[in-house]
Design a protein around this motif. Structure first.
Motif, short mmCIF file in Angstrom:
data_model
loop_
_atom_site.label_atom_id
_atom_site.label_comp_id
_atom_site.label_asym_id
_atom_site.label_seq_id
_atom_site.Cartn_x
_atom_site.Cartn_y
_atom_site.Cartn_z
N PRO A 146 -14.78 11.31 -41.66
CA PRO A 146 -13.46 11.90 -41.54
C PRO A 146 -12.79 11.72 -40.19
CG PRO A 146 -15.14 13.60 -41.49
CD PRO A 146 -15.83 12.33 -41.87
N GLY A 147 -13.53 11.56 -39.12
CA GLY A 147 -12.92 11.49 -37.79
C GLY A 147 -12.72 12.87 -37.20
N ASN A 148 -11.89 12.96 -36.16
CA ASN A 148 -11.72 14.24 -35.46
C ASN A 148 -10.45 14.99 -35.84
OD1 ASN A 148 -9.68 12.81 -34.15
ND2 ASN A 148 -10.89 12.46 -32.30
N GLY A 149 -9.64 14.44 -36.74
CA GLY A 149 -8.44 15.12 -37.21
C GLY A 149 -7.24 15.03 -36.29
N ARG A 150 -7.38 14.39 -35.15
CA ARG A 150 -6.29 14.39 -34.16
C ARG A 150 -5.01 13.78 -34.71
NH1 ARG A 150 -8.65 11.61 -30.28
NH2 ARG A 150 -9.70 13.49 -29.52
N ALA A 151 -5.12 12.69 -35.45
CA ALA A 151 -3.92 12.01 -35.96
C ALA A 151 -3.14 12.92 -36.90
CB ALA A 151 -4.31 10.72 -36.68
N VAL A 152 -3.83 13.70 -37.71
CA VAL A 152 -3.16 14.59 -38.64
C VAL A 152 -2.49 15.74 -37.89
CG1 VAL A 152 -3.39 15.95 -40.75
CG2 VAL A 152 -4.93 14.03 -40.34
N PHE A 153 -3.24 16.36 -36.99
CA PHE A 153 -2.67 17.46 -36.20
C PHE A 153 -1.47 16.98 -35.40
CE2 PHE A 153 -6.90 19.40 -36.86
CZ PHE A 153 -6.50 20.67 -37.26
N ASP A 154 -1.55 15.77 -34.86
CA ASP A 154 -0.42 15.25 -34.07
C ASP A 154 0.81 15.02 -34.94
OD1 ASP A 154 -1.92 15.33 -31.79
OD2 ASP A 154 -2.30 13.17 -31.68
N SER A 155 0.62 14.47 -36.14
CA SER A 155 1.77 14.18 -37.00
C SER A 155 2.52 15.44 -37.38
CB SER A 155 1.33 13.41 -38.25
OG SER A 155 0.58 14.24 -39.12
N LEU A 156 1.79 16.54 -37.52
CA LEU A 156 2.42 17.81 -37.87
C LEU A 156 2.85 18.60 -36.64
CD1 LEU A 156 -0.11 18.77 -40.67
CD2 LEU A 156 2.25 18.06 -41.03
N VAL A 195 -20.34 7.21 -32.94
CA VAL A 195 -21.45 6.88 -33.84
C VAL A 195 -21.88 8.08 -34.68
CG1 VAL A 195 -23.90 6.26 -33.90
CG2 VAL A 195 -22.31 4.94 -32.50
N HIS A 196 -21.93 9.27 -34.07
CA HIS A 196 -22.41 10.44 -34.80
C HIS A 196 -21.46 10.86 -35.92
CE1 HIS A 196 -19.54 13.42 -33.18
NE2 HIS A 196 -19.61 12.74 -32.04
N GLN A 197 -20.23 10.32 -35.93
CA GLN A 197 -19.28 10.66 -36.98
C GLN A 197 -19.45 9.81 -38.24
OE1 GLN A 197 -15.70 10.09 -34.60
NE2 GLN A 197 -15.39 12.30 -34.50
N ILE A 198 -20.22 8.75 -38.16
CA ILE A 198 -20.45 7.90 -39.33
C ILE A 198 -21.49 8.58 -40.22
CG2 ILE A 198 -21.13 5.63 -40.14
CD1 ILE A 198 -20.59 4.58 -37.29
N PRO A 199 -21.18 8.88 -41.46
CA PRO A 199 -22.15 9.56 -42.33
C PRO A 199 -23.44 8.76 -42.46
CG PRO A 199 -19.97 9.58 -43.33
CD PRO A 199 -19.87 8.67 -42.14
N GLU A 200 -24.54 9.45 -42.42
CA GLU A 200 -25.85 8.79 -42.52
C GLU A 200 -25.96 7.93 -43.78
OE1 GLU A 200 -28.50 8.67 -40.60
OE2 GLU A 200 -27.96 10.08 -39.02
N ARG A 201 -25.46 8.47 -44.91
CA ARG A 201 -25.61 7.75 -46.18
C ARG A 201 -24.73 6.52 -46.26
NH1 ARG A 201 -23.10 12.48 -46.70
NH2 ARG A 201 -21.03 12.65 -47.65
N HIS A 202 -23.81 6.36 -45.30
CA HIS A 202 -22.93 5.18 -45.31
C HIS A 202 -23.36 4.11 -44.32
CE1 HIS A 202 -19.31 7.78 -46.89
NE2 HIS A 202 -20.31 7.68 -47.76
N ARG A 203 -24.33 4.39 -43.49
CA ARG A 203 -24.62 3.49 -42.37
C ARG A 203 -25.12 2.12 -42.81
NH1 ARG A 203 -26.45 7.00 -37.08
NH2 ARG A 203 -24.63 8.41 -37.17
N SER A 204 -25.72 2.05 -43.96
CA SER A 204 -26.16 0.73 -44.45
C SER A 204 -25.04 -0.01 -45.17
CB SER A 204 -27.35 0.91 -45.41
OG SER A 204 -26.97 1.64 -46.57
N LEU A 205 -23.90 0.65 -45.35
CA LEU A 205 -22.81 0.06 -46.11
C LEU A 205 -21.65 -0.41 -45.24
CD1 LEU A 205 -22.56 2.77 -48.94
CD2 LEU A 205 -23.93 0.68 -48.95
N VAL A 206 -21.64 -0.01 -43.97
CA VAL A 206 -20.51 -0.33 -43.10
C VAL A 206 -20.89 -1.40 -42.07
CG1 VAL A 206 -19.50 1.97 -43.33
CG2 VAL A 206 -21.12 1.54 -41.47
N ASP A 207 -19.85 -2.01 -41.52
CA ASP A 207 -20.01 -2.88 -40.36
C ASP A 207 -19.60 -2.09 -39.14
OD1 ASP A 207 -20.80 -5.01 -41.92
OD2 ASP A 207 -18.78 -5.85 -42.09
#
Length: 287
Positions: free
Chosen positions: A25-35, A224-236
């Motif tokens: 999900p990230g840190n939410g900053r972009a959403v909070f900023d847009s609003l 790095v800690h924001q990448i879900p564990e279950r997705h780490r083998s699926l992403v670049d």
């Protein structure tokens, strides 16, 4: 650019991750900023954790209720500010910020003139729809599926459209019954890691804005800690070009079997189209 094993990096290392729909999900900053930067919008923080925004016209309400069932963001629009919402959108707490921010930024921009700029003849009208966006990225429809859904080329993202009649009140009260759903994960159809729900009267140009962000092949920034564990083998995972790994990280990378020979799984093309088209409204209530 070399692919890197995220487990060989320090948890706080800033990296680029693709595809974005598996990056977390990230840190939410972009959403909070847009609003938060939207002119005339009001902000209220309740219970120490929950944030609520209201548009100047009082027709749009946005809630980021951290400990609610879905978490994430709930957005409603009501033609009558005191009436039942015409449409409602729910992004659960694991939805990537880019998908949410595309929706909220387009919403804020179009609301002052009731989205006229996104209708036929408007300066932001392109004629794009979710279907054309997904089609341009070679997403494939699953024949005979009910509800109907199409799946990304890597099989880890899905767009779903409910079929059959459902009373609009039921749809607005239960996100799972919404007309449209975006989702991603190891199994994006039956066991998704995140889900975003859009009721039937959600303006099409807003749905399209999220679809463009959903399919965007551009790598996104994450720690790095924001990448879900279950997705780490699926992403670049790449280090930004200007970044140099710390000595400890460099040593780990040298030992990693993932540091070499990892195929590039990025999509080959990008969508050039931007949000378009609008839709009519009905009436509904917030959950």
């Amino acid at each position: 650019m070399e692919n890197i094993d995220p487990d060989a990096l320090e948890p706080g290392t800033e990296v680029l991750v693709g595809p974005g729909y598996l990056a977390g999900p990230g840190n939410g900053r972009a959403v909070f900023d847009s609003l938060g930067n939207a002119e005339g919008w009001t902000k209220v923080v309740a219970f120490g954790t929950d944030t609520y925004y209201t548009s100047p016209c009082q027709r749009v309400r946005v809630a980021n209720a951290v400990k609610s069932h879905y978490g994430g963001w709930t957005i409603t629009f009501a033609e009558d500010p005191l009436g039942i919402p015409d449409w409602i959108v729910t992004f659960d707490r694991h939805t990537p910020d880019e998908v949410v921010a595309a929706f909220t930024a387009t919403l804020v921009q179009g609301l002052p003139n009731h989205f006229a700029d996104y209708l036929t003849g408007g300066k932001h009208y392109t004629g794009a729809s979710p279907a054309t966006v997904f089609g341009s990225h070679q997403w494939e429809a699953v024949p005979g599926s009910r509800p109907f859904h199409s799946v990304s080329p890597d099989g880890h993202a899905a767009y779903q459209m409910r079929v059959g009649w459902l009373h609009e009140y039921d749809e607005l009260l239960a996100p799972e019954k919404s007309m449209w759903r975006m989702s991603a994960g190891v199994d994006p159809v039956y066991a998704p890691s995140w889900q975003a729900y859009f009721s039937r009267y959600t303006p099409q140009h807003l749905l399209t804005a999220s679809a463009v962000a959903f399919t965007d092949p551009t790598f996104v920034g994450r720690a790095v800690h924001q990448i879900p564990e279950r997705h780490r083998s699926l992403v670049d995972v790449h280090l930004p070009e200007s970044a140099e790994p710390a000595p400890r990280t460099a040593a780990a990378l040298a030992r990693s079997s993932h540091a070499e020979g990892v195929p590039d799984r990025r999509p080959a093309t990008a969508v050039a189209s931007s949000p378009s088209l609008s839709h009519a409204a009905g009436s509904r209530r917030q959950r």
